[in-house]
Design an enzyme around this catalytic site. Sequence first.
Site, mmCIF file in Angstrom:
data_model
loop_
_atom_site.group_PDB
_atom_site.id
_atom_site.type_symbol
_atom_site.label_atom_id
_atom_site.label_comp_id
_atom_site.label_asym_id
_atom_site.label_seq_id
_atom_site.Cartn_x
_atom_site.Cartn_y
_atom_site.Cartn_z
ATOM 1 N N ARG A 241 -15.626 12.690 1.313
ATOM 2 C CA ARG A 241 -14.721 13.398 2.231
ATOM 3 C C ARG A 241 -14.768 12.880 3.666
ATOM 4 O O ARG A 241 -14.368 13.560 4.600
ATOM 5 C CB ARG A 241 -14.988 14.907 2.206
ATOM 6 N N LYS B 251 -4.980 5.008 11.721
ATOM 7 C CA LYS B 251 -4.103 4.992 10.548
ATOM 8 C C LYS B 251 -4.687 4.029 9.520
ATOM 9 O O LYS B 251 -4.776 2.831 9.767
ATOM 10 C CB LYS B 251 -2.682 4.573 10.930
ATOM 11 N N GLU C 271 3.047 -8.115 17.487
ATOM 12 C CA GLU C 271 2.666 -6.744 17.863
ATOM 13 C C GLU C 271 2.352 -6.648 19.351
ATOM 14 O O GLU C 271 2.607 -5.623 19.985
ATOM 15 C CB GLU C 271 1.473 -6.269 17.034
ATOM 16 N N LYS D 146 -1.250 0.954 23.085
ATOM 17 C CA LYS D 146 -1.513 1.683 21.835
ATOM 18 C C LYS D 146 -2.387 2.911 22.114
ATOM 19 O O LYS D 146 -2.134 4.008 21.601
ATOM 20 C CB LYS D 146 -2.212 0.749 20.839
ATOM 21 N N GLU E 81 1.365 10.940 14.582
ATOM 22 C CA GLU E 81 2.729 10.442 14.448
ATOM 23 C C GLU E 81 3.758 11.554 14.224
ATOM 24 O O GLU E 81 4.641 11.458 13.383
ATOM 25 C CB GLU E 81 2.804 9.422 13.302
ATOM 26 N N ARG F 209 4.286 8.833 18.903
ATOM 27 C CA ARG F 209 3.679 7.688 18.225
ATOM 28 C C ARG F 209 4.680 6.916 17.369
ATOM 29 O O ARG F 209 4.475 5.743 17.057
ATOM 30 C CB ARG F 209 2.495 8.157 17.362
ATOM 31 N N ASN G 54 6.545 2.094 15.860
ATOM 32 C CA ASN G 54 7.188 1.502 14.681
ATOM 33 C C ASN G 54 8.400 0.641 15.054
ATOM 34 O O ASN G 54 9.164 0.240 14.170
ATOM 35 C CB ASN G 54 7.621 2.617 13.719
ATOM 36 N N HIS H 266 9.539 -2.179 12.852
ATOM 37 C CA HIS H 266 8.849 -2.061 11.568
ATOM 38 C C HIS H 266 9.735 -1.562 10.431
ATOM 39 O O HIS H 266 9.435 -1.819 9.265
ATOM 40 C CB HIS H 266 7.637 -1.131 11.711
ATOM 41 N N HIS I 73 9.040 -3.892 7.515
ATOM 42 C CA HIS I 73 8.364 -3.453 6.297
ATOM 43 C C HIS I 73 9.243 -3.663 5.074
ATOM 44 O O HIS I 73 8.757 -4.032 4.000
ATOM 45 C CB HIS I 73 7.980 -1.977 6.405
ATOM 46 N N HIS J 152 3.168 -9.956 8.178
ATOM 47 C CA HIS J 152 3.608 -8.717 8.817
ATOM 48 C C HIS J 152 4.284 -9.010 10.152
ATOM 49 O O HIS J 152 5.344 -8.468 10.462
ATOM 50 C CB HIS J 152 2.398 -7.796 9.031
#
Length: 359
Positions: free
Chosen positions: A122, A143, A185, A227, A237, A241, A245, A248, A252, A265
Amino acid sequence: MDQLTIATKSKTYPMYIGTGIIDQLPEVIRDTCKTVSKVLVISDKAVASLYLDKVLGILNLHFQKPLSFIIPAGENAKSFEKYYECQTFALEKGLDRSSVILALGGGVVGDLAGFVAATFMRGIPFIQIPTTLLAHDSAVGGKVAINHELGKNMIGAFHQPNAVLYDIDLMKTLPEIELRSGFAEVIKHGLIWDPEFYRWLTNEITSLEDLQGEKLQHAVLKGVSVKAKVVSEDEQEKGLRAILNFGHTLGHAIEAESGYGKITHGDGVAIGMIFALKVSEDIFNINLSSEKLREWFSLFGFPTSIPDEIDRNKLLERMKHDKKATSGKVRMVLLKDIGETAIQDIDDANLLRFLNEFH
């Protein structure tokens, strides 16, 4: 050495950026983890062949029998199978809630190792040790995820690291294609938040050879600072946030439709950013000098349009399955100006038109 404090609602932790600072790893572990029963380093084959022995040698002086688990290099390693193998290894070697996982590598390693740490018993501590420029983005913010054939990073969690140790020296062996991928990025952070930084980039970085020494460290520091500011305001997000993206949504989709690992990427995001600027210019009736950005990108070898072999209708479907899509509509991060973002829902007909017109 530069130090940043990453402050989120769930955790505040340090990020260290400098050259030759990997030797300080044991001190960072002790300072940020209460008690350490076992240390597990997760890395990939490419990075492990270069730096794993050095890291284990440093750890051996301070911790008893540090462990290592090696995954294949590349995006395909962010899979259920490798995730399960990591968990099995951790259980077999007796890791417990006082153990710590070290992610030694790029974004793939950080995402996978972080998700293993987030879900093992956990949740146990982990520390990011990025070895790529791309990881300046993924190593901060918590993330962590693995991929599904229906989408990138679809199975994951928010699990902040206890620290990030960014030794610029570990990027000296980075292949040019990976340096370029990470630079996308860095550019994104300037475009969405910091016009002055974006101007510095366009003035100072005209080839990938410029990304070294003090210029590289400055680019990393400024990119991470953006960031950090965004994540501190919106950890999970739910609002601000989402601007991270930028580029992206299409990026993606291109990655997924090409087959993970076929296009980097950063190359996908580069195409996505040019596309987002084009869409922004059309929707807001403004001039963002998208063609100048395209010309600048070409200096680094970035692809600047969607590969001809990719079906635009399939791209549209991929974009509609994006995590940021709402009620079947694609939600894109656009710009009204450099440093000024806007979130916009775009219907299928208009989006398909934009995709078909984007050459």
